[in-house]
Write a protein that holds these residues in place. Sequence first.
Motif, PDB file in Angstrom:
ATOM      1  N   TYR A   7       0.829  -1.202   0.000  1.00  0.00           N
ATOM      2  CA  TYR A   7       0.000   0.000   0.000  1.00  0.00           C
ATOM      3  C   TYR A   7       0.866   1.256   0.000  1.00  0.00           C
ATOM      4  CZ  TYR A   7      -3.440   3.371   1.746  1.00  0.00           C
ATOM      5  OH  TYR A   7      -4.244   4.451   1.910  1.00  0.00           O
ATOM      6  N   ARG A  47       4.018   1.490  -1.060  1.00  0.00           N
ATOM      7  CA  ARG A  47       4.708   1.607  -2.347  1.00  0.00           C
ATOM      8  C   ARG A  47       3.760   2.156  -3.413  1.00  0.00           C
ATOM      9  NH1 ARG A  47       7.135  -3.386  -0.750  1.00  0.00           N
ATOM     10  NH2 ARG A  47       5.529  -4.533  -1.932  1.00  0.00           N
ATOM     11  N   ALA A  48       2.514   1.710  -3.377  1.00  0.00           N
ATOM     12  CA  ALA A  48       1.551   2.203  -4.358  1.00  0.00           C
ATOM     13  C   ALA A  48       1.326   3.710  -4.192  1.00  0.00           C
ATOM     14  CB  ALA A  48       0.231   1.446  -4.211  1.00  0.00           C
ATOM     15  N   TRP A  49       1.190   4.181  -2.955  1.00  0.00           N
ATOM     16  CA  TRP A  49       0.999   5.612  -2.731  1.00  0.00           C
ATOM     17  C   TRP A  49       2.242   6.416  -3.080  1.00  0.00           C
ATOM     18  CZ3 TRP A  49      -2.999   8.557  -2.504  1.00  0.00           C
ATOM     19  CH2 TRP A  49      -4.236   8.055  -2.115  1.00  0.00           C
ATOM     20  N   ASN A  50       3.415   5.857  -2.848  1.00  0.00           N
ATOM     21  CA  ASN A  50       4.644   6.543  -3.272  1.00  0.00           C
ATOM     22  C   ASN A  50       4.687   6.703  -4.786  1.00  0.00           C
ATOM     23  OD1 ASN A  50       5.691   6.935  -0.715  1.00  0.00           O
ATOM     24  ND2 ASN A  50       6.763   4.962  -0.692  1.00  0.00           N
ATOM     25  N   LEU A  51       4.278   5.662  -5.500  1.00  0.00           N
ATOM     26  CA  LEU A  51       4.246   5.736  -6.960  1.00  0.00           C
ATOM     27  C   LEU A  51       3.230   6.789  -7.419  1.00  0.00           C
ATOM     28  CD1 LEU A  51       5.124   4.676  -9.718  1.00  0.00           C
ATOM     29  CD2 LEU A  51       3.354   2.892  -9.511  1.00  0.00           C
ATOM     30  N   ILE A  52       2.051   6.805  -6.766  1.00  0.00           N
ATOM     31  CA  ILE A  52       1.033   7.795  -7.128  1.00  0.00           C
ATOM     32  C   ILE A  52       1.540   9.213  -6.849  1.00  0.00           C
ATOM     33  CG2 ILE A  52      -1.264   8.655  -6.537  1.00  0.00           C
ATOM     34  CD1 ILE A  52      -2.089   5.748  -6.021  1.00  0.00           C
ATOM     35  N   ALA A  53       2.215   9.396  -5.722  1.00  0.00           N
ATOM     36  CA  ALA A  53       2.739  10.721  -5.388  1.00  0.00           C
ATOM     37  C   ALA A  53       3.789  11.172  -6.393  1.00  0.00           C
ATOM     38  CB  ALA A  53       3.329  10.706  -3.976  1.00  0.00           C
ATOM     39  N   ARG A  54       4.645  10.265  -6.818  1.00  0.00           N
ATOM     40  CA  ARG A  54       5.660  10.627  -7.819  1.00  0.00           C
ATOM     41  C   ARG A  54       5.024  10.963  -9.159  1.00  0.00           C
ATOM     42  NH1 ARG A  54      10.415   6.072  -6.728  1.00  0.00           N
ATOM     43  NH2 ARG A  54      10.931   6.777  -4.588  1.00  0.00           N
ATOM     44  N   LEU A  55       4.026  10.184  -9.566  1.00  0.00           N
ATOM     45  CA  LEU A  55       3.348  10.479 -10.820  1.00  0.00           C
ATOM     46  C   LEU A  55       2.630  11.819 -10.759  1.00  0.00           C
ATOM     47  CD1 LEU A  55       1.850   6.958 -11.703  1.00  0.00           C
ATOM     48  CD2 LEU A  55       3.805   8.110 -12.775  1.00  0.00           C
ATOM     49  N   PHE A  56       2.010  12.110  -9.624  1.00  0.00           N
ATOM     50  CA  PHE A  56       1.324  13.388  -9.455  1.00  0.00           C
ATOM     51  C   PHE A  56       2.319  14.547  -9.502  1.00  0.00           C
ATOM     52  CE2 PHE A  56      -0.234  16.788  -6.652  1.00  0.00           C
ATOM     53  CZ  PHE A  56      -1.416  17.107  -7.299  1.00  0.00           C
TER      54      PHE A  56
END
Length: 281
Positions: A254, A256-265
């Motif tokens: 969970y 790691r998924a939010w870290n990826l979303i934050a980087r994409l944002f």
Amino acid sequence: MAATVNFYGQLPQQAICPKGVTGLTFGFSPFKGSSQSMQNKMKMTCLRKPASNKSFSKRWVNLVVSAADDFDLKLGPSPSDMIKQFYTCINEKNLKELDGYISDDCIFEDCSFLQPMQGKKEVMHFFEQLTAGMGQNVKIILEHVCEDDGFTAGVNWHLEWKTIQIPFTKGCSFYECSQKEDRLVIKKALVVTESPIKPGGIVLTLLRNVTAIFDDFPKAAEWLLKSPHVITRFCLKIYSRLLAPFVNPLLAGYIRAWNLIARLFAFALNTILHFLKKNFG
């Protein structure tokens, strides 16, 4: 013996009191017989003993001393002024000056942490991490600062990134100060930060159920409330032995998924800002 002659309607010179008639000019009275009555009144006014200023001065001194006691006048900066300078040091990342506002025995309690930070070393380590995490564009904006008659102050604040308020970053802080030589230092602090989770009415329902259990089992409730750290360690042991093997991998995925979303944002936001600056800047 020379006789004193008074002209009709004219006031005698001895009846004039210079202190009481400054700026006035006396002439002839238009009414017959009025000069004698005016003369008698002027004599009474001038012969009257002036009131002493000693009693008035004494009352004035007592009034000033009483006002000083009531308002507890203090020298130097007030707690609210000190707190404003304290947050200015945080925004400017001036850790050297910030160190001077923390007492050696400071207790800094942030409700986001399980245990309060004790001593200047732990508190300063927290502010080193805080200022590093804020980056160059995040600032703490003070909304209201208040203080009471003692060395205490309260403030509510929020975070902004380039003057844009960041959601879920509002908070309140309460500070208890003490006098150290010629300045005020923070002796105790309590920080309450807005939670990103908004349970709403669930909290009221949970509160009603918990208080009902407390009322039904008062002895168990008293032991629970007096030993919160024991309960916390007990729950952590149960979690580590029973739930951790299953929950930790899910939490890691969970996060790691939010870290990826934050980087994409962040990448999308930087791209938009770069496009706007290039074409409209």
